[in-house]
Design an enzyme around this catalytic site. Sequence first.
Site, short mmCIF file in Angstrom:
data_model
loop_
_atom_site.label_atom_id
_atom_site.label_comp_id
_atom_site.label_asym_id
_atom_site.label_seq_id
_atom_site.Cartn_x
_atom_site.Cartn_y
_atom_site.Cartn_z
N TRP A 1 0.86 -1.19 0.00
CA TRP A 1 0.00 0.00 0.00
C TRP A 1 0.89 1.23 0.00
O TRP A 1 1.82 1.34 0.83
CB TRP A 1 -0.89 -0.04 1.25
CG TRP A 1 -1.80 1.13 1.42
CD1 TRP A 1 -2.61 1.71 0.49
CD2 TRP A 1 -1.99 1.88 2.64
NE1 TRP A 1 -3.30 2.76 1.03
CE2 TRP A 1 -2.94 2.90 2.35
CE3 TRP A 1 -1.47 1.79 3.93
CZ2 TRP A 1 -3.37 3.80 3.30
CZ3 TRP A 1 -1.89 2.68 4.88
CH2 TRP A 1 -2.83 3.68 4.58
N ASP B 1 -1.36 -6.07 8.79
CA ASP B 1 -2.33 -5.03 8.48
C ASP B 1 -3.55 -5.72 7.87
O ASP B 1 -3.48 -6.23 6.75
CB ASP B 1 -1.72 -4.02 7.50
CG ASP B 1 -2.67 -2.86 7.20
OD1 ASP B 1 -3.79 -2.83 7.76
OD2 ASP B 1 -2.30 -2.00 6.38
N LYS C 1 -13.62 -0.70 5.33
CA LYS C 1 -14.14 -1.41 4.18
C LYS C 1 -15.25 -2.38 4.54
O LYS C 1 -16.32 -2.38 3.93
CB LYS C 1 -13.02 -2.17 3.48
CG LYS C 1 -12.11 -1.30 2.62
CD LYS C 1 -11.10 -0.56 3.45
CE LYS C 1 -10.15 0.27 2.59
NZ LYS C 1 -9.19 1.04 3.40
#
Length: 397
Positions: free
Chosen positions: A130, A211, A246
Site C-alpha cells: 500500500w 495489516d 471497508k
Amino acid sequence: MFETLKPVAADPILGLMAAFREDPRETKIDLGVGVYMNDRGQTPVMDAVKRAEAKLAELEKTKSYQGIAGDAEYNSRMLQLMFGQDHAVLASGRVKSLQAPGGSGALRVGAEVIRRARPEAKLWVGTPTWPNHIPLLGSAGFEIVEYPYYDTATREVNIDLMLETLRQVPAGDVVLLHGCCHNPTGADLTNQQWDQITDIALERGFVPFIDTAYQGLGDGLDEDAYGMRLMAEKLPELVVASSCSKNFGLYRERTGSITFITQTPEQAAIVGGQAMSVARQMYSMPPAHGALLVSLILGDEELCKDWKAELEEVRLRIKSMRTLLADSIQDNGAGMDFSHIKRQNGMFSFLGISSEHLLRLREEFGIYIVSSTRINLAGINSSNIAYLAESIRTVLK
C-alpha cells in the site's frame, strides 16, 4: 516561520481523484479511488449501520470522552471477530487491544510502540505494498527494508524469493504482512504459505506486523483470518492493525484497532500502558461514533446476521466484477492474459499494461487508473463495463 517550507508533491491517488472530478466528460470512469462502490457507482451506508445508528441515538446519553483505550466492548468484540470467539490466545491474558483512528492510526500507534521497545529494529515491507505504508511507518523512525512479494511476470506471489528473503531477517526485526485482499496487487498468500512464513518467524525470531483492512471481502470472514489466527496461536509475539473502513463501510468514521500479543500477561499490561501513552501524545482520545456502531452490530444477533449478509453481497459483487472484466478483455489484440484477475482477491488488481496505454485510456476515454496499473474492481458496474472493456481492447490493438 513558514517561508522556509517547500511545496509537497501531490499524492498520486488523490491527484488522480482531483483530475477525475475536473474532467467535464459525461462518460468517464474512476478506477483509482480505493473505496467500495455498488452497481450504481455509490458508496452506500450499510443497512445494518443505519439501524445501529438509530439504536445508538436512543442509547447514547453523553458525548464525553471515552478514554484513551476506547470502548471496551468494541475492543473485545473486534478481537473475537479477528481471532474467533474460541481462540486460545483470547483467554491467555497475553493480548492488549486499543481502539484507534482507523487502520492508519492503528499502524502508527503500533509503529511507535515497537520503536519504544526496540529502536534498532528494522521494518521489512513487501514490494509492492500500500503506497502509504512506507511514509506512514517510515516517518515513525524505522529503517525500511523491502522483501520481494509480487512477481509481475507470473502475476502471483513470488513465494520462493519471499521465503528465501525472510529466512535472512534478524531476530527482533519486524515484518509487515497484509492479512488478506492484498493492496495493491490482489495476490494473497495461501494457507500453506502462511504456514511456511509462521514457521520461519518462529525459527528466526522476527515479529510479524499484520495489516488487516479487508476481512470478509476475500474468501469470507473466517477464511480471510487464517493467517493472523495461525500466528496468534503459534508465535510468542504478534502485532495486528485492523480497520472497519471497508467491511463496515465506515470510511469517514475512522474506526480501527491496534492489537498486541506478547509472551506473558505481565508484558501485555506494560505494552498496553505504552500504547496508551503513545496515543495520548498523538491524538489523546479515539473517535467514538464508528466504534460504538461496530460494537452494537457485533453484539446484536440480528444486526450481526444482517451485516454479514450485506458483507457477503459486497464480496460476491467484487468477485463477479473480477470475472466479468477478465473475460471481457481476454480477447485483445496484444494477446495479453488477464486471467490472473479472476484468481485474486479483494478490490484491487494490477492490469499490467504500459504507461502509454494508461495515458491513452485517460486522455481518449476518460478512464483514470494510477500509474502502477492498480485498478479498483468495485469501480466497475453493469453500466460501464462494456465501455471500459471496449476502451481497453482499443488501446491494446
